[in-house]
Design a protein around this motif. Structure first.
Motif, PDB file in Angstrom:
ATOM      1  N   ARG A  98       0.838  -1.206   0.000  1.00  0.00           N
ATOM      2  CA  ARG A  98       0.000   0.000   0.000  1.00  0.00           C
ATOM      3  C   ARG A  98       0.868   1.250   0.000  1.00  0.00           C
ATOM      4  N   ILE A  99       1.929   1.223   0.791  1.00  0.00           N
ATOM      5  CA  ILE A  99       2.824   2.381   0.867  1.00  0.00           C
ATOM      6  C   ILE A  99       3.430   2.686  -0.502  1.00  0.00           C
ATOM      7  N   LEU A 100       3.944   1.662  -1.159  1.00  0.00           N
ATOM      8  CA  LEU A 100       4.673   1.865  -2.409  1.00  0.00           C
ATOM      9  C   LEU A 100       3.766   2.089  -3.612  1.00  0.00           C
ATOM     10  N   SER A 101       2.458   1.963  -3.407  1.00  0.00           N
ATOM     11  CA  SER A 101       1.518   2.185  -4.517  1.00  0.00           C
ATOM     12  C   SER A 101       1.176   3.657  -4.705  1.00  0.00           C
ATOM     13  N   ARG A 102       1.709   4.521  -3.843  1.00  0.00           N
ATOM     14  CA  ARG A 102       1.390   5.946  -3.896  1.00  0.00           C
ATOM     15  C   ARG A 102       2.629   6.771  -4.236  1.00  0.00           C
ATOM     16  N   GLU A 103       2.370   8.038  -4.546  1.00  0.00           N
ATOM     17  CA  GLU A 103       3.482   8.973  -4.707  1.00  0.00           C
ATOM     18  C   GLU A 103       4.152   9.181  -3.354  1.00  0.00           C
ATOM     19  N   PRO A 104       5.459   9.403  -3.342  1.00  0.00           N
ATOM     20  CA  PRO A 104       6.351   9.632  -4.484  1.00  0.00           C
ATOM     21  C   PRO A 104       6.940   8.349  -5.069  1.00  0.00           C
ATOM     22  N   PHE A 105       6.530   7.197  -4.536  1.00  0.00           N
ATOM     23  CA  PHE A 105       7.199   5.947  -4.900  1.00  0.00           C
ATOM     24  C   PHE A 105       6.960   5.558  -6.359  1.00  0.00           C
ATOM     25  N   THR A 106       5.789   5.860  -6.875  1.00  0.00           N
ATOM     26  CA  THR A 106       5.471   5.461  -8.246  1.00  0.00           C
ATOM     27  C   THR A 106       6.264   6.239  -9.295  1.00  0.00           C
ATOM     28  N   SER A 107       6.997   7.260  -8.875  1.00  0.00           N
ATOM     29  CA  SER A 107       7.784   8.053  -9.824  1.00  0.00           C
ATOM     30  C   SER A 107       9.160   7.438 -10.096  1.00  0.00           C
ATOM     31  N   TYR A 108       9.515   6.388  -9.349  1.00  0.00           N
ATOM     32  CA  TYR A 108      10.836   5.769  -9.533  1.00  0.00           C
ATOM     33  C   TYR A 108      10.780   4.692 -10.621  1.00  0.00           C
ATOM     34  N   ASP A 109      11.888   4.555 -11.335  1.00  0.00           N
ATOM     35  CA  ASP A 109      12.000   3.451 -12.292  1.00  0.00           C
ATOM     36  C   ASP A 109      12.150   2.126 -11.557  1.00  0.00           C
ATOM     37  N   TYR A 110      12.996   2.130 -10.531  1.00  0.00           N
ATOM     38  CA  TYR A 110      13.248   0.914  -9.751  1.00  0.00           C
ATOM     39  C   TYR A 110      13.257   1.229  -8.261  1.00  0.00           C
ATOM     40  N   ILE A 111      12.674   0.314  -7.493  1.00  0.00           N
ATOM     41  CA  ILE A 111      12.770   0.349  -6.042  1.00  0.00           C
ATOM     42  C   ILE A 111      13.413  -0.961  -5.606  1.00  0.00           C
ATOM     43  N   ILE A 112      14.514  -0.859  -4.868  1.00  0.00           N
ATOM     44  CA  ILE A 112      15.259  -2.034  -4.418  1.00  0.00           C
ATOM     45  C   ILE A 112      15.033  -2.197  -2.915  1.00  0.00           C
ATOM     46  N   LEU A 113      14.594  -3.391  -2.519  1.00  0.00           N
ATOM     47  CA  LEU A 113      14.322  -3.693  -1.114  1.00  0.00           C
ATOM     48  C   LEU A 113      15.404  -4.628  -0.581  1.00  0.00           C
ATOM     49  N   ASP A 114      16.179  -4.149   0.379  1.00  0.00           N
ATOM     50  CA  ASP A 114      17.202  -4.984   1.011  1.00  0.00           C
ATOM     51  C   ASP A 114      16.579  -5.636   2.240  1.00  0.00           C
ATOM     52  N   CYS A 115      16.345  -6.939   2.170  1.00  0.00           N
ATOM     53  CA  CYS A 115      15.578  -7.633   3.208  1.00  0.00           C
ATOM     54  C   CYS A 115      16.474  -8.238   4.284  1.00  0.00           C
ATOM     55  N   LYS A 116      15.937  -8.365   5.475  1.00  0.00           N
ATOM     56  CA  LYS A 116      16.644  -8.987   6.577  1.00  0.00           C
ATOM     57  C   LYS A 116      16.802 -10.483   6.311  1.00  0.00           C
ATOM     58  N   SER A 154       6.715  -7.000  -4.423  1.00  0.00           N
ATOM     59  CA  SER A 154       7.768  -7.003  -5.433  1.00  0.00           C
ATOM     60  C   SER A 154       7.296  -7.587  -6.758  1.00  0.00           C
ATOM     61  N   ASN A 155       7.884  -7.068  -7.830  1.00  0.00           N
ATOM     62  CA  ASN A 155       7.703  -7.682  -9.146  1.00  0.00           C
ATOM     63  C   ASN A 155       8.618  -8.884  -9.310  1.00  0.00           C
ATOM     64  N   SER A 156       9.821  -8.785  -8.728  1.00  0.00           N
ATOM     65  CA  SER A 156      10.777  -9.861  -8.901  1.00  0.00           C
ATOM     66  C   SER A 156      11.756  -9.905  -7.732  1.00  0.00           C
ATOM     67  N   LEU A 157      12.498 -11.015  -7.679  1.00  0.00           N
ATOM     68  CA  LEU A 157      13.438 -11.252  -6.590  1.00  0.00           C
ATOM     69  C   LEU A 157      14.815 -11.568  -7.136  1.00  0.00           C
ATOM     70  N   VAL A 158      15.818 -11.110  -6.423  1.00  0.00           N
ATOM     71  CA  VAL A 158      17.184 -11.566  -6.626  1.00  0.00           C
ATOM     72  C   VAL A 158      17.575 -12.324  -5.359  1.00  0.00           C
ATOM     73  N   ILE A 159      18.057 -13.562  -5.543  1.00  0.00           N
ATOM     74  CA  ILE A 159      18.418 -14.404  -4.410  1.00  0.00           C
ATOM     75  C   ILE A 159      19.934 -14.601  -4.415  1.00  0.00           C
TER      76      ILE A 159
END
Length: 262
Positions: A114-132, A146-151
């Protein structure tokens, strides 16, 4: 809409944070507008990006505001690393307590979505999530949005064995909260081409997860220590072999996004 990529593995010490940093820096280097979000209470990505406690909100406060329904119009939770050309939201130790806060929400797995579905987040080309390094509710939130994952997988046996658990969690997420979730790739890190163990792990990954392993590996080299000491990416370090390897990963990510959009 932004492409959201989570860097995930429940095993620690496999290179998640340095991967998140260098993928973010690589995307920025090729002209993408990038936001990196630190979702680990240890805050290592925040440290890499130069975060110093400044009294402004971190990702913990952003999550709390979303769950409590108290939002502000201010975007002062976003900082800027001018050297890497990356925007970022830092973490602190308060994030360790956010699992219980997330659990109190009616849609506990979709708070970050929900947070990332709003501005200003939608203006970025990529959002990278560094997970614990876990697969708790905070990480499930990252998977749900996420759209995709890097493992990242260190080239050793225990790290290889841990991939199966990650895959089980991904399968559960695809069957429930995020059916469109894709695996961008399994990235072999701390790879020593001259050792039989590294090559055996790489071969086993390709056999167990055909088509999911990145074409190149991230080498085990002393230059990785420079990144830790200087709190900077290797992408922008002149002559860095690891930086070039991460840049190749970035090129593969962009190519896969183009293929998926096509």
């Amino acid at each position: 809409m932004s492409k959201i990529i989570a860097i995930v593995n429940q095993k620690g010490g496999v290179g998640k944070t340095i991967t998140a940093l260098n993928i973010s820096a690589g995307l920025a280097k090729v002209g993408m507008k990038v936001l990196a979000i630190d979702l680990d209470p240890q805050g290592n990505l925040s440290d890499y990006l130069g975060y110093v406690p400044d009294g402004k909100p971190t990702i913990s406060e952003v999550i709390f505001q979303e769950v409590s329904g108290v939002r502000t119009d201010s975007f002062d939770f976003i900082r800027r690393n001018s050297e890497e050309k990356i925007d970022y939201i830092p973490a602190n130790k308060l994030l360790a307590g956010m699992v219980s806060i997330l659990g109190s929400d009616n849609d506990s797995q979709e708070v970050i979505k929900r947070i990332l579905s709003r501005e200003p987040f939608t203006s970025y080309d990529y959002i990278i999530l560094d997970c614990k390094p876990s697969l708790d509710l905070l990480v499930c939130n990252a998977l749900a949005t996420s759209n995709s994952l890097v493992i990242p997988v260190q080239a050793e046996l225990f790290s290889y064995n841990a991939v199966a658990e990650v895959m089980q969690t991904i399968a559960k997420m695809k069957s429930s909260a995020n059916p469109d979730l894709n695996i961008a790739g399994i990235l072999v890190t701390m790879f020593r081409k001259q050792t039989s163990l590294s090559n055996e792990v790489l071969e086993a990954l390709n056999e167990s997860y055909p088509g999911l392993v990145f074409d190149n590996q991230i080498s085990f080299l002393s230059e990785a220590g420079k990144s830790t000491c200087t709190h900077s990416s290797l992408i922008n370090l002149k002559g860095s072999r690891i930086g070039q390897e991460y840049l190749s990963v970035v090129e593969q990510l962009i190519a896969k996004d183009g293929a998926n959009n096509g």
